[in-house]
Write a protein that holds these residues in place. Structure first.
Motif, PDB file in Angstrom:
ATOM      1  N   GLN A 432       0.832  -1.198   0.000  1.00 49.72           N
ATOM      2  CA  GLN A 432       0.000   0.000   0.000  1.00 49.72           C
ATOM      3  C   GLN A 432       0.873   1.257   0.000  1.00 49.72           C
ATOM      4  O   GLN A 432       0.503   2.282  -0.555  1.00 49.72           O
ATOM      5  CB  GLN A 432      -0.887  -0.025   1.237  1.00 49.72           C
ATOM      6  CG  GLN A 432      -2.164   0.727   1.039  1.00 49.72           C
ATOM      7  CD  GLN A 432      -3.126   0.452   2.186  1.00 49.72           C
ATOM      8  OE1 GLN A 432      -2.946  -0.484   2.959  1.00 49.72           O
ATOM      9  NE2 GLN A 432      -4.138   1.267   2.301  1.00 49.72           N
ATOM     10  N   ALA A 433       2.045   1.134   0.632  1.00 49.62           N
ATOM     11  CA  ALA A 433       2.971   2.270   0.665  1.00 49.62           C
ATOM     12  C   ALA A 433       3.936   2.231  -0.526  1.00 49.62           C
ATOM     13  O   ALA A 433       4.973   2.902  -0.502  1.00 49.62           O
ATOM     14  CB  ALA A 433       3.742   2.250   1.983  1.00 49.62           C
ATOM     15  N   ALA A 434       3.621   1.409  -1.536  1.00 51.36           N
ATOM     16  CA  ALA A 434       4.448   1.279  -2.745  1.00 51.36           C
ATOM     17  C   ALA A 434       5.854   0.769  -2.440  1.00 51.36           C
ATOM     18  O   ALA A 434       6.829   1.151  -3.085  1.00 51.36           O
ATOM     19  CB  ALA A 434       4.499   2.593  -3.512  1.00 51.36           C
ATOM     20  N   ILE A 435       5.954  -0.102  -1.416  1.00 52.43           N
ATOM     21  CA  ILE A 435       7.237  -0.733  -1.091  1.00 52.43           C
ATOM     22  C   ILE A 435       7.166  -2.184  -1.574  1.00 52.43           C
ATOM     23  O   ILE A 435       6.228  -2.902  -1.189  1.00 52.43           O
ATOM     24  CB  ILE A 435       7.496  -0.713   0.436  1.00 52.43           C
ATOM     25  CG1 ILE A 435       7.631   0.728   0.924  1.00 52.43           C
ATOM     26  CG2 ILE A 435       8.722  -1.542   0.796  1.00 52.43           C
ATOM     27  CD1 ILE A 435       7.665   0.856   2.444  1.00 52.43           C
ATOM     28  N   PRO A 436       8.086  -2.648  -2.391  1.00 51.68           N
ATOM     29  CA  PRO A 436       8.068  -4.058  -2.790  1.00 51.68           C
ATOM     30  C   PRO A 436       8.081  -4.957  -1.552  1.00 51.68           C
ATOM     31  O   PRO A 436       8.745  -4.652  -0.555  1.00 51.68           O
ATOM     32  CB  PRO A 436       9.359  -4.219  -3.593  1.00 51.68           C
ATOM     33  CG  PRO A 436       9.660  -2.855  -4.102  1.00 51.68           C
ATOM     34  CD  PRO A 436       9.184  -1.914  -3.029  1.00 51.68           C
ATOM     35  N   ALA A 437       7.342  -6.051  -1.616  1.00 50.27           N
ATOM     36  CA  ALA A 437       7.218  -6.911  -0.438  1.00 50.27           C
ATOM     37  C   ALA A 437       7.098  -8.371  -0.857  1.00 50.27           C
ATOM     38  O   ALA A 437       6.587  -8.671  -1.932  1.00 50.27           O
ATOM     39  CB  ALA A 437       5.990  -6.491   0.376  1.00 50.27           C
ATOM     40  N   LEU A 438       7.581  -9.250   0.006  1.00 43.34           N
ATOM     41  CA  LEU A 438       7.509 -10.692  -0.253  1.00 43.34           C
ATOM     42  C   LEU A 438       6.911 -11.389   0.962  1.00 43.34           C
ATOM     43  O   LEU A 438       7.287 -11.088   2.100  1.00 43.34           O
ATOM     44  CB  LEU A 438       8.909 -11.265  -0.480  1.00 43.34           C
ATOM     45  CG  LEU A 438       9.638 -10.932  -1.789  1.00 43.34           C
ATOM     46  CD1 LEU A 438      11.060 -11.495  -1.729  1.00 43.34           C
ATOM     47  CD2 LEU A 438       8.898 -11.515  -2.983  1.00 43.34           C
ATOM     48  N   TYR A 439       6.021 -12.342   0.726  1.00 46.38           N
ATOM     49  CA  TYR A 439       5.477 -13.145   1.818  1.00 46.38           C
ATOM     50  C   TYR A 439       6.554 -14.087   2.330  1.00 46.38           C
ATOM     51  O   TYR A 439       7.139 -14.841   1.551  1.00 46.38           O
ATOM     52  CB  TYR A 439       4.289 -13.977   1.335  1.00 46.38           C
ATOM     53  CG  TYR A 439       3.104 -13.150   0.967  1.00 46.38           C
ATOM     54  CD1 TYR A 439       2.333 -12.554   1.954  1.00 46.38           C
ATOM     55  CD2 TYR A 439       2.759 -12.947  -0.352  1.00 46.38           C
ATOM     56  CE1 TYR A 439       1.249 -11.771   1.624  1.00 46.38           C
ATOM     57  CE2 TYR A 439       1.675 -12.169  -0.702  1.00 46.38           C
ATOM     58  CZ  TYR A 439       0.923 -11.577   0.295  1.00 46.38           C
ATOM     59  OH  TYR A 439      -0.145 -10.806  -0.035  1.00 46.38           O
TER      60      TYR A 439
END
Ligand code: SF4
Length: 523
Positions: A432-439
């Motif tokens: 949501q904050a436009a930060i790439p993320a991985l589960y």
């Protein structure tokens, strides 16, 4: 059919105060959303104090009354259920509220259980009169077919545990089928990781008793004849063969992985030279191995330092000569040095999860060059992750054991990473904050981590994810104006604010809240 008998369930005194603990527990429908203290009092009053005391010792909460007074991820019992469902010739039966069982069966099939989950339903009457126990016993007798099963696992969820349904009164075996009854309440076992330990340990204890009493079945796969190292913790299927290669120069073999996939593997697991507690939260299982006289080694062969230390510790525990330990180190560390010299992670990362392997992944990230700022694990600090925590802290990483979701989110907000690795809500907030993320669960713990293969594979996936920033930026540019919170969605006109109306509603809500509170205190 055995004759029905009355089971010692704590009676509810008539006229008891509405918040009297046992009465609270006897009402179906209480669970994660009821107070932990209330449920614990009920369970203690119903004869489960010894179980709860053991859980409190094995799975300690943070001293500052940490966040895990309620489950913050999936229902903890899923850990036990999963361990049972993954074993051949094992049936698993749940005893709990229908809503809990619905969620647990849904999750288990989502994760590909392909196996029926047994369920003994109850209502207030069967719970209060002890008939639920009779129903469980009938169900166990009906299922105990030695042609199909080695073991039946019965799991008491929150309400039956709080009500004292006495699974320990079930027969230990029926027609040669072992009966394992465990209590796995969310108010006693904080995470689903630790719930795996509850069942794994119960099975090890049972198998240890059998092995002490006489000859037991040999494992399905022939053993090498070399001293074996039992691996404690579910891991990616490529990791045990990778570890076997690392151990070979020391004349050691990889033995069984616990939790096991079959009952007779439990005997092989106990019959080892040493136990590698790759996942550090198997406190009760470690107790079983120690009772069987097996040394237990923490941490894992991740990164250069981790692999160097782990091979040394395993070699020492198994009585291997120093020259052979050096040979094992040279063989693995040379290749790993090559991988780390040619590939690097460039980026600031925060990491959080509830699998228990977070510190190991953190070590590997740092050795791969990542600027790691935070590691949060829902699991507790134990002797088997102490060295990992110390190593990370010495490199300036904030390590938070028994981390709450709020702490994980605060870390993302504070460090503004280029990649947030985390649980579903953390990943959601980061994206949501436009930060790439991985589960963490699906994308990090489901790949090799150990030795050379671990380093190579992790670098690839992390760099790929960090490289996605431009896509996040363009998505933000494109969707950024569609509204947030109560303005999100498809509108015919641009939503207009009505601050006076909003303030009025807030005032009314506050008034209603105060009134409710006053009524509760007066009532
Ligand atoms: S059994 Fe699980 S889902 Fe049900 S109340 Fe307990 S913690 Fe919640």
């Amino acid at each position: 059919m055995t004759e029905a008998r009355v089971i010692p369930i704590q009676p509810v005194a008539s006229g008891a105060a509405p918040d009297a603990a046992p009465a609270a527990a006897l009402a179906d429908g209480l669970g994660c959303h009821a107070g932990r203290d209330q449920m614990q009092q009920a369970a203690a009053a119903a004869g489960k104090s010894d179980v709860l005391a053991q859980y409190a010792a094995d799975y300690p909460l943070r001293s500052d009354a940490g966040p895990h007074d309620q489950p913050q991820s999936m229902c903890p019992a899923f850990g036990s259920l999963r361990v049972g469902l993954r074993m051949r010739r094992t049936a698993t039966i749940l005893s709990g509220s229908a809503c809990c069982v619905y969620g647990l069966t849904f999750t288990s099939h989502f994760y590909g259980a392909r196996r029926s989950v047994g369920y003994v339903p109850f209502n207030s009457e069967t719970l209060v009169t002890g008939k639920l126990f009779e129903d469980i016993r009938d169900a166990v007798h009906a299922q105990a077919d030695p042609a199909r099963l080695d073991a039946i696992v019965i799991i008491n969820l929150c309400v039956p545990t709080a009500s004292g349904v006495p699974l320990k009164l079930l027969p230990k075996e029926i027609n040669g089928v072992r009966i394992i009854g465990i209590d796995v309440p969310g108010f006693g076992v904080p995470t689903h990781a630790e719930a795996k330990d509850v069942l794994a340990a119960a099975m090890l204890r049972y198998a240890r008793g059998e092995a002490e009493a006489g000859p037991v079945a040999a494992p399905r796969q022939a053993r090498t004849g070399q001293p074996a190292i039992t691996l404690l913790g579910e891991m990616f299927p490529a990791d045990p063969p990778g570890i076997a290669q690392m151990l070979a120069p020391m004349g050691l073999a990889v033995g069984t992985v616990v939790p096991t996939r079959e009952w007779r593997e439990l005997y092989a697991a106990l019959d080892c030279a040493a136990v590698a507690a790759i996942h550090p939260f198997y406190t009760a299982s470690v107790r079983e191995f120690e009772a069987a006289g097996r040394p237990v080694v923490g941490s894992a062969p991740v990164g250069m330092d981790g692999t160097h230390d782990w091979l040394g510790a395993i070699g020492a525990a198994a009585g291997v000569a120093p020259a052979a330990i050096d040979a094992a180190r040279n063989a693995t560390l040379g290749a790993m040095r090559g991988v780390l010299a040619t590939q690097k992670i460039n980026g600031r990362i925060t990491l959080s999860g509830y699998e228990g392997s977070e510190l190991l992944v953190g070590r590997l990230l740092v050795e791969c060059g990542a600027d790691l700022r935070y590691v949060g694990s829902a699991c507790p600090a134990t002797p088997w992750n102490a060295a990992d925590a110390e190593w990370l802290r010495a490199r300036g990483v904030h390590v938070q054991m028994r981390a709450s979701l709020e702490q994980d989110l605060a870390a993302v907000a504070e460090w503004k990473p280029q990649l947030a690795i985390g649980t579903t809500p953390v990943v959601q907030a980061a994206k949501q904050a436009a930060i790439p993320a991985l589960y963490f669960t699906n994308l990090i713990s489901a790949r090799p981590l150990m030795g050379v293969a671990g380093a190579g594979s992790l670098i690839q996936v992390i760099n790929g994810a960090i490289g996605n920033q431009a896509r996040f930026d363009s998505m933000k540019d494109f969707f950024g104006g569609v509204g947030q919170g109560d303005e999100a969605g498809v509108w015919e006109e641009v939503p207009r604010h009505f601050p006076a109306f909003r303030a009025d509603v807030r005032r009314q809500n506050e008034k209603a809240r105060k009134k409710r509170k006053a009524e509760e205190m007066g009532g």
